[in-house]
Enzyme design. Structure first.
Site, PDB file in Angstrom:
ATOM      1  N   LYS A 188       2.236  -4.683   8.374  1.00  0.00           N
ATOM      2  CA  LYS A 188       2.626  -4.040   7.113  1.00  0.00           C
ATOM      3  C   LYS A 188       3.364  -2.782   7.532  1.00  0.00           C
ATOM      4  O   LYS A 188       2.776  -1.856   8.081  1.00  0.00           O
ATOM      5  CB  LYS A 188       1.387  -3.705   6.292  1.00  0.00           C
ATOM      6  CG  LYS A 188       1.690  -2.889   5.049  1.00  0.00           C
ATOM      7  CD  LYS A 188       0.448  -2.684   4.213  1.00  0.00           C
ATOM      8  CE  LYS A 188       0.732  -1.715   3.068  1.00  0.00           C
ATOM      9  NZ  LYS A 188      -0.463  -1.473   2.261  1.00  0.00           N
TER      10      LYS A 188
ATOM     11  N   ASP B 288       5.113   0.433   6.744  1.00  0.00           N
ATOM     12  CA  ASP B 288       5.123   1.397   5.635  1.00  0.00           C
ATOM     13  C   ASP B 288       6.163   2.496   5.897  1.00  0.00           C
ATOM     14  O   ASP B 288       6.656   2.656   7.034  1.00  0.00           O
ATOM     15  CB  ASP B 288       3.711   1.993   5.496  1.00  0.00           C
ATOM     16  CG  ASP B 288       3.384   2.422   4.077  1.00  0.00           C
ATOM     17  OD1 ASP B 288       4.300   2.574   3.268  1.00  0.00           O
ATOM     18  OD2 ASP B 288       2.178   2.623   3.790  1.00  0.00           O
TER      19      ASP B 288
ATOM     20  N   ASP C 123       2.137   0.747  -5.378  1.00  0.00           N
ATOM     21  CA  ASP C 123       0.747   1.128  -5.135  1.00  0.00           C
ATOM     22  C   ASP C 123      -0.071   1.055  -6.415  1.00  0.00           C
ATOM     23  O   ASP C 123      -1.287   1.215  -6.389  1.00  0.00           O
ATOM     24  CB  ASP C 123       0.680   2.554  -4.568  1.00  0.00           C
ATOM     25  CG  ASP C 123       0.940   2.572  -3.072  1.00  0.00           C
ATOM     26  OD1 ASP C 123       0.973   1.480  -2.461  1.00  0.00           O
ATOM     27  OD2 ASP C 123       1.122   3.661  -2.510  1.00  0.00           O
TER      28      ASP C 123
HETATM   29  C1  DGJ Z   1       1.216   3.581   1.087  1.00  0.00           C
HETATM   30  C2  DGJ Z   1       1.056   2.099   0.861  1.00  0.00           C
HETATM   31  O1  DGJ Z   1       1.839   1.691  -0.229  1.00  0.00           O
HETATM   32  C3  DGJ Z   1      -0.423   1.789   0.651  1.00  0.00           C
HETATM   33  O2  DGJ Z   1      -0.597   0.437   0.344  1.00  0.00           O
HETATM   34  C4  DGJ Z   1      -1.165   2.161   1.902  1.00  0.00           C
HETATM   35  O3  DGJ Z   1      -0.748   1.359   2.961  1.00  0.00           O
HETATM   36  C5  DGJ Z   1      -0.940   3.625   2.209  1.00  0.00           C
HETATM   37  N1  DGJ Z   1       0.452   3.958   2.247  1.00  0.00           N
HETATM   38  C6  DGJ Z   1      -1.581   3.996   3.526  1.00  0.00           C
HETATM   39  O4  DGJ Z   1      -1.323   5.277   3.914  1.00  0.00           O
END
Ligand code: DGJ
Length: 737
Positions: free
Chosen positions: A476, A478, A548
């Site tokens: 994932k 980010d 989110d």
């Molecule tokens: C932002 C992401 O969108 C969340 O799902 C999560 O991974 C957080 N960051 C973690 O810091």
């Protein structure tokens, strides 16, 4: 080291076009007598010609024309008045800032002698296989622009890009560079649709009349951004969800971008899409070129629904990794909402056991596993395993997850660094900054300058060893802030603004190289939710995290907005805890599941808080999801009732490509009085085939027949009585053989 040549090949989303199989590209044609080029694909014809002034002019973009229709030659327009010269009121395929151009051009350059105009006319063209390339040249200087056109034979979606070449003896600064200009037929009742948002509130579909003047949609943030997404659609006043013309397009670029929709002085509508010219300045030495991103442009006369179905099909068939048959999204568990930064071996193993018992296929450990990462204040950049949380490294957890029959996935945020990190202490010069100026932080972090070859090589090394040393199937990826102080102090001032392009090129190159070295690893594009979703990153990542915000009711509108531009095949959605952290709304577990089953299903709840009946519900719905997910992810989506504009209901239908299965989601916000809900009529089934109906969740009117023809479901429809607040129902339809 990352090989520069390979990197350039992976560059931009051109990679996606080049990989389009030849047989699926439309055959272009050039008619010398008419001086006209023509591309036909799906229900679409795109045609343009060389006018009597040697300019390229759009002749048609819309429904399919007859084979023998005459399109040219075209007499160039005259000036409208001394204030509105022809160049600013003509449907030109591409133009420079010059010759009196006062609306958004395709190209603007500055030359060493101070002149800043460029006037482009046709020089030559070639038709190679399915690509039309047209070379334009400035009327005096050796500045060339090559326009590229490729049309997908199935959907009629046109991929357009441009390359500018400096063949003068000195440098030129490219200050504005678009992939394409697209012109719509003159009409006075256009409506513009676009997507806006912010963190935890992405994918709001906006719609408004297209008035005279300019509408600018953009990101100046260094990345795609939450606020606007690089997608637009333009419909007519009486176009609806399933009928009427829609012109649409999306830019494949994950850096700062701009789409301008200009309605000129005489009502002509021009869409200009490319790099964001704000703060843009790309110096080309003699002999150098700059390539634009790709703009994907389509047309449908089946309304907004028809437009998005074409886009989804095109993305699955030509953009996504593994196209034309991208892999189905596995059901995943993600630790973020359950444990935030407090991850450790024991806690994650306990969650993994519970997740496996539900039928989860991929267990993903989110933020918190590395460096000194106990909050968002420290650790970013230090991609070594935290020894307090994982005394024996990640391997025991990964083995446990694998022994439970799941894949293991890991969260990373490679492009960022906290000031409180070993990496920043060692390399304070590695971040994007202006020398001796403040370094603005967002979420206590700064952005690494990925345009620097040493940063790029460092990240490749770190991620490559992480993947080499561990049995990891999924990252994932980010990215949690925008740029500030967009400087690159280690290169000459005239080279610094190249950051806007080189950063993204290296990002794409890095992703491409990691995929090449680790072909079994899938990647999710996440940027604090949906801040980096576009057709550029989609070519290199298997799925995206749209927001989110995991509230299942908010998600219905967001998922609907998302579906206008992007395929459900990549749209992840998690079932999380109730009440939801965003708005404290309480909903049933089944409702949360149904909302998340509209895309790639994930669970993000704290399973330690679930009781037996929660486990039973989840297990049953996950098993059901696996029977319908191919249709949901890769089928044709019909948005039957929109949740927008205060609607009390939300209904979507997904129909498999062969029409053998359909999946109907029906949600109601609140039932009122004894009001009955109108029947739902389906779409896209085979009217002659017999379909059985199966209740997955909720129920239907008891008078509903167990089997009926496609014609019955599409005309008589189905009554779904739903009482209470936040109710959801889910039905499967299967063709009877
Ligand atoms: C932002 C992401 O969108 C969340 O799902 C999560 O991974 C957080 N960051 C973690 O810091």
């Amino acid at each position: 080291m990352l090989d520069r040549r390979r990197l350039c090949l992976a560059l931009l989303s051109g990679a996606a076009i080049l990989s389009m199989p030849l047989k699926s590209r439309a055959q272009p044609a050039y008619n010398d007598r008419q001086k006209a080029f023509r591309l036909d694909g799906g229900g679409v014809t795109y045609a343009f010609g060389i006018n009597t002034k040697g300019q390229l002019e759009t002749l048609h973009w819309g429904g399919r024309l007859g084979d023998g229709d005459t399109l040219g030659p075209v007499t160039a327009r005259g000036d409208h008045s001394s204030f509105d010269l022809a160049i600013s009121v003509s449907p030109l395929e591409y133009s420079g800032f010059g010759g009196g151009m006062v609306i958004e051009p395709g190209l603007k350059v500055a030359c060493p002698d101070g002149s800043r105009d460029v006037v482009l006319t046709y020089l030559s063209h070639s038709l190679e296989g399915s690509t039309i390339s047209v070379r334009l040249k400035d009327i005096a200087r050796n500045i060339y622009v090559d326009l590229r056109y490729i049309m997908d034979a199935d959907t009629g979606i046109l991929s357009r890009s441009a390359v500018v070449e400096n063949r003068t003896d000195d440098w030129i600064d490219v200050q504005h560079f678009a992939a394409a200009i697209l012109n719509l037929p003159v009409n006075d009742d256009y409506r513009l649709h676009y997507l806006t948002g912010r963190w935890a509130a992405e994918w709001t579909l906006q719609e408004r009349p297209l008035e005279a003047g300019s509408t600018v949609l953009e990101s100046r943030r260094g990345s795609t951004g939450h606020q606007n997404n690089p997608w637009i659609a333009i419909s007519r006043a009486d176009t609806d969800e399933e009928d009427g013309p829609v012109w649409f397009g999306a830019l494949g670029w994950s850096g700062s971008w701009r789409i301008t929709v200009d309605k000129d002085a005489v009502g002509g509508v021009h869409v200009v899409a490319g790099y964001n010219p704000f703060d843009f300045d790309y110096r080309l030495a003699p002999g150098e070129t700059l390539e634009s991103p790709t703009f994907y442009a389509g047309y449908s006369d089946h309304g907004m629904g028809g437009a998005s179905r074409l886009m989804h099909r095109f993305q699955r068939n030509h953009i996504l990794p593994g196209h034309p048959a991208p892999k189905i999204r596995p059901v995943l568990y993600n630790s973020w909402e359950a444990t935030t930064f407090a991850v450790d071996a024991r806690g994650q193993m306990a969650l993994a056991e519970k997740a496996a018992s539900l039928g989860i296929e991929r267990f993903v450990m989110d933020d918190g596993w590395f460096g000194g990462r106990n909050s968002d204040k420290a650790g970013l950049g230090d991609w070594w395993v935290n020894p307090q949380k994982f005394p024996k490294g990640l391997k025991p957890l990964i083995s446990k997850v694998r022994s439970l029959g799941m894949e293991f996935g890991l969260w990373v945020e490679p492009e960022m660094v906290n000031a409180d990190s070993d990496l920043y202490r060692a390399h304070p010069d590695w971040i994007i900054n202006f020398r001796d100026r403040p370094r603005t932080e967002g979420r206590n972090q700064m952005v690494l300058n990925l345009a620097r070859p040493d940063v790029r090589d460092h990240l490749l090394g770190v991620l490559d060893s992480l993947l080499r040393d561990h049995d990891i199937s999924f990252l994932k990826w980010d990215y949690n802030r925008n740029w500030s102080e967009p400087g690159w102090p280690d290169v000459a001032p005239d080279q610094q603004p190249k950051l806007y392009v080189e950063y993204i090129r290296n990002l794409y190159g890095l992703l491409a190289e990691l995929r090449r070295r680790h072909p079994h690893v899938e990647i999710e594009s996440c940027a604090g939710g949906g801040g980096r979703v576009d057709m550029g990153i989609m070519a290199l990542t298997d799925q995206v995290w749209p927001s989110d915000n995991t509230d299942p009711y908010d998600r219905l509108t967001m998922q609907e907005g998302f579906s206008h531009a992007y395929a459900p095949a990549v749209m992840m959605a998690w079932v999380t805890d109730s009440p939801n952290w965003v708005n404290q709304r309480s909903t049933s577990l089944a409702y949360r599941f149904l909302s998340s089953m509209q895309g790639g299903l994930g669970i993000g709840a704290n399973l330690n808080h679930w009781d037996k009946s929660d486990f039973a519900t989840a297990k049953r719905l996950i098993a059901e999801y696996k029977t319908i997910r191919k249709t949901v992810q890769h089928g044709n989506l019909y948005r039957l009732i929109s949740p927008r504009n205060g609607s009390n209901r939300s209904v979507t239908l997904s129909v498999s490509a062969d029409k053998s299965q359909a999946v109907l989601f029906a949600f109601v916000h609140s039932s009122t009085k004894l009001d009955a809900l109108p029947a739902i009529t389906l779409r896209g089934l085979d009217p002659r085939k017999i379909y059985s109906i199966r209740v997955i969740e909720g129920g239907f009117d008891p008078r509903t027949p167990p089997t009926a023809s496609g014609a019955y479901w599409m005309t008589h429809g189905l009554s779904v009585p739903q009482k209470g607040d936040f109710q959801g129902s889910l039905f499967g339809f299967e063709v009877q053989i």
